[in-house]
Design a protein around this motif. Structure first.
Motif, PDB file in Angstrom:
ATOM      1  N   ARG A  24      -0.204   3.921 -11.693  1.00 55.26           N
ATOM      2  CA  ARG A  24       0.918   3.846 -12.621  1.00 55.26           C
ATOM      3  C   ARG A  24       2.015   4.843 -12.255  1.00 55.26           C
ATOM      4  NH1 ARG A  24       1.876   1.084 -17.300  1.00 55.26           N
ATOM      5  NH2 ARG A  24       3.850   2.045 -16.754  1.00 55.26           N
ATOM      6  N   ARG A  25       1.610   6.010 -11.785  1.00 52.51           N
ATOM      7  CA  ARG A  25       2.620   7.000 -11.366  1.00 52.51           C
ATOM      8  C   ARG A  25       3.407   6.471 -10.171  1.00 52.51           C
ATOM      9  NH1 ARG A  25      -1.457  10.787 -12.620  1.00 52.51           N
ATOM     10  NH2 ARG A  25      -2.150  10.913 -10.440  1.00 52.51           N
ATOM     11  N   MET A  26       2.724   5.756  -9.286  1.00 53.43           N
ATOM     12  CA  MET A  26       3.413   5.171  -8.142  1.00 53.43           C
ATOM     13  C   MET A  26       4.426   4.124  -8.587  1.00 53.43           C
ATOM     14  SD  MET A  26       1.211   4.597  -4.705  1.00 53.43           S
ATOM     15  CE  MET A  26      -0.117   3.716  -5.482  1.00 53.43           C
ATOM     16  N   LEU A  27       4.038   3.299  -9.556  1.00 61.95           N
ATOM     17  CA  LEU A  27       4.965   2.283 -10.061  1.00 61.95           C
ATOM     18  C   LEU A  27       6.211   2.937 -10.644  1.00 61.95           C
ATOM     19  CD1 LEU A  27       2.604  -0.290 -11.861  1.00 61.95           C
ATOM     20  CD2 LEU A  27       3.436  -0.310  -9.507  1.00 61.95           C
ATOM     21  N   ASP A  28       6.008   4.028 -11.370  1.00 59.19           N
ATOM     22  CA  ASP A  28       7.150   4.751 -11.946  1.00 59.19           C
ATOM     23  C   ASP A  28       7.998   5.392 -10.853  1.00 59.19           C
ATOM     24  OD1 ASP A  28       6.266   4.047 -14.456  1.00 59.19           O
ATOM     25  OD2 ASP A  28       5.188   5.933 -14.799  1.00 59.19           O
ATOM     26  N   VAL A  50      -3.185  -2.616  -2.850  1.00 62.08           N
ATOM     27  CA  VAL A  50      -4.529  -2.749  -2.269  1.00 62.08           C
ATOM     28  C   VAL A  50      -5.282  -1.429  -2.139  1.00 62.08           C
ATOM     29  CG1 VAL A  50      -3.864  -4.806  -0.993  1.00 62.08           C
ATOM     30  CG2 VAL A  50      -3.663  -2.577   0.107  1.00 62.08           C
ATOM     31  N   ASN A  51      -4.687  -0.318  -2.589  1.00 61.43           N
ATOM     32  CA  ASN A  51      -5.342   0.978  -2.453  1.00 61.43           C
ATOM     33  C   ASN A  51      -6.507   1.127  -3.417  1.00 61.43           C
ATOM     34  OD1 ASN A  51      -2.088   1.951  -2.044  1.00 61.43           O
ATOM     35  ND2 ASN A  51      -3.569   2.419  -0.448  1.00 61.43           N
ATOM     36  N   THR A  68       0.840  -1.190   0.000  1.00 65.20           N
ATOM     37  CA  THR A  68       0.000   0.000   0.000  1.00 65.20           C
ATOM     38  C   THR A  68       0.875   1.240   0.000  1.00 65.20           C
ATOM     39  OG1 THR A  68      -1.568   1.289   1.338  1.00 65.20           O
ATOM     40  CG2 THR A  68      -0.141  -0.225   2.525  1.00 65.20           C
ATOM     41  N   LYS A  69       0.369   2.302  -0.575  1.00 62.90           N
ATOM     42  CA  LYS A  69       1.144   3.547  -0.604  1.00 62.90           C
ATOM     43  C   LYS A  69       1.275   4.145   0.792  1.00 62.90           C
ATOM     44  CE  LYS A  69      -2.852   6.514  -1.660  1.00 62.90           C
ATOM     45  NZ  LYS A  69      -3.429   7.480  -2.611  1.00 62.90           N
ATOM     46  N   ALA A  70       0.441   3.690   1.724  1.00 60.29           N
ATOM     47  CA  ALA A  70       0.498   4.216   3.088  1.00 60.29           C
ATOM     48  C   ALA A  70       1.717   3.701   3.852  1.00 60.29           C
ATOM     49  CB  ALA A  70      -0.779   3.853   3.847  1.00 60.29           C
ATOM     50  N   ASN A  71       2.325   2.620   3.363  1.00 62.39           N
ATOM     51  CA  ASN A  71       3.502   2.050   4.021  1.00 62.39           C
ATOM     52  C   ASN A  71       4.620   1.939   2.986  1.00 62.39           C
ATOM     53  OD1 ASN A  71       5.421   0.531   5.433  1.00 62.39           O
ATOM     54  ND2 ASN A  71       3.865  -0.673   6.497  1.00 62.39           N
ATOM     55  N   ARG A  72       5.302   3.054   2.769  1.00 63.74           N
ATOM     56  CA  ARG A  72       6.316   3.116   1.721  1.00 63.74           C
ATOM     57  C   ARG A  72       7.501   2.196   1.993  1.00 63.74           C
ATOM     58  NH1 ARG A  72       6.491   8.031  -1.567  1.00 63.74           N
ATOM     59  NH2 ARG A  72       4.459   9.026  -1.449  1.00 63.74           N
ATOM     60  N   SER A  81      -4.006  -6.896   6.335  1.00 59.61           N
ATOM     61  CA  SER A  81      -2.580  -6.798   6.658  1.00 59.61           C
ATOM     62  C   SER A  81      -1.769  -6.992   5.384  1.00 59.61           C
ATOM     63  CB  SER A  81      -2.174  -7.850   7.689  1.00 59.61           C
ATOM     64  OG  SER A  81      -0.773  -7.870   7.860  1.00 59.61           O
ATOM     65  N   VAL A  82      -0.997  -5.980   5.006  1.00 59.48           N
ATOM     66  CA  VAL A  82      -0.178  -6.100   3.799  1.00 59.48           C
ATOM     67  C   VAL A  82       1.042  -6.980   4.037  1.00 59.48           C
ATOM     68  CG1 VAL A  82      -0.891  -3.926   2.748  1.00 59.48           C
ATOM     69  CG2 VAL A  82       1.038  -3.942   4.342  1.00 59.48           C
TER      70      VAL A  82
END
Length: 341
Positions: free
Chosen positions: A274-278, A265-266, A234-238, A304-305
């Motif tokens: 896609r921007r996050m993947l980049d 999971v977001n 998740t983007k919440a847990n970088r 739980s991730v």
């Protein structure tokens, strides 16, 4: 408060006390300029105090880690603030700083009780005895039913999500059902537990709908017919996002015949994913997002991730709850990977 990892207890308390005093001074200055209600006064002071209390509860684990097994390991008077805690404050029943304190607070109280009963040398956060102690303490100390039921609900869900013992889960589930007076929460945990029971070894994994990096919808059952490691982020847990992918890159080299599937999971738009993947520079070949996160969370109990699901080539569950960073995962991989035969 990353300083908690670096500072000795006496120094940490000194800094924390200073920060609390500065916040009190700012609040006092504000109240000399503006009119305020008794409720504002209560909530603003509670915000300062319970944030202070929370960091005091969290610090011992950050400083000592698993070695922290007794509150006597902290300086004398460290936990005196607990005498000021109100366990049944109706005005704070929906107040985030209050809950942010109560969770680590009961973790600590339960840890002390558990260590006293078992005489273990290291704290085992996944122990059923520890979690049963936590539920009993919540039930006995919290006076407000709303607050009590909330703590019981989330504490139980966390244990059920992370435990690998069906017997232990049954015990904690039964304890929750005895103590919870909120029928909505009882129904929620019952549904959640039922979902977990349906995700046991030998069961076919639900056919989750995924979206690949080309914006094509694909069913989980349509992935290549080979053993699969399903992991989440998740983007919440970088930090976990980066660490989990780094670990999988290593595992993919050692087990080239395994399929490693990364699922974000977001609930979000395709473009932002896609921007996050980049941004993370992840290899898009094995990246997916959930088409319907709400449905997926319900059918997969995805709370739980850190959970990894291992599947055989027919998409049947080999293990529903592994951890990327523990040796147990590789024990399973070495057995199931075609490379091993």
């Amino acid at each position: 408060y990353n300083m908690g990892k670096r500072l000795e207890p006496e120094a940490f308390v000194k800094v924390l006390d200073s920060m609390r005093e500065k916040r009190r001074e700012k609040l006092a200055a504000f109240k000399t300029k503006y009119s305020f209600t008794p409720l504002f006064d209560k909530v603003s002071n509670a915000c300062i105090d319970y944030d202070y209390y929370a960091h005091k509860e969290i610090y011992p684990f950050r400083y000592l880690g698993k070695k922290y097994v007794n509150q006597d390991m902290m300086p004398e008077g460290y936990f005196d603030f607990r005498n000021e805690v109100d366990y049944g404050d109706e005005a704070l029943k929906d107040f985030y700083p209050y809950y942010n304190f109560l969770f680590p607070h009961f973790n600590n109280l339960a840890m002390s009780h558990y260590m006293g009963k078992t005489n273990d040398s290291l704290f085992n956060r996944n122990s059923v005895h520890y979690h049963m102690s936590k539920l009993r303490l919540i039930d006995s100390l919290i006076g407000n039913e709303s607050v009590k039921n909330n703590l019981l609900k989330y504490s139980t869900r966390n244990f059920l999500s992370n435990s690998t013992s069906e017997k232990d889960r049954d015990v904690v589930y039964s304890s929750f059902m005895e103590k919870c007076s909120n029928t909505e929460y009882s129904d929620y945990i019952s549904d959640f537990y039922g979902t977990l029971k349906s995700l046991q070894p030998g069961q076919e994994i639900p056919d989750l709908k995924l979206v690949d990096s080309w914006n094509t919808v694909i069913g989980l059952h349509d992935l290549p017919d080979k053993p699969t490691v399903l992991y989440f982020w998740t983007k919440a847990n970088r930090m976990h996002a980066a660490d989990s992918h780094s670990k999988v890159y290593e595992l993919r080299d050692r087990y080239p015949d395994m399929n490693f599937v990364s699922v974000n999971v977001n609930a979000q738009q395709f473009s932002s994913w896609r921007r996050m993947l980049d941004q993370y520079q992840f290899d898009t070949t094995h990246e997916f997002m959930l088409k319907d996160p709400e449905t997926a969370v319900k059918h997969m109990a995805l709370y739980s991730v850190y959970r990894v699901v291992l599947l055989d080539k027919d998409k049947n569950i080999v293990h529903p709850n592994l951890n990327l960073f523990r040796s147990e995962l590789e024990d399973y991989l070495s057995k199931i990977s075609p490379k091993a035969f």
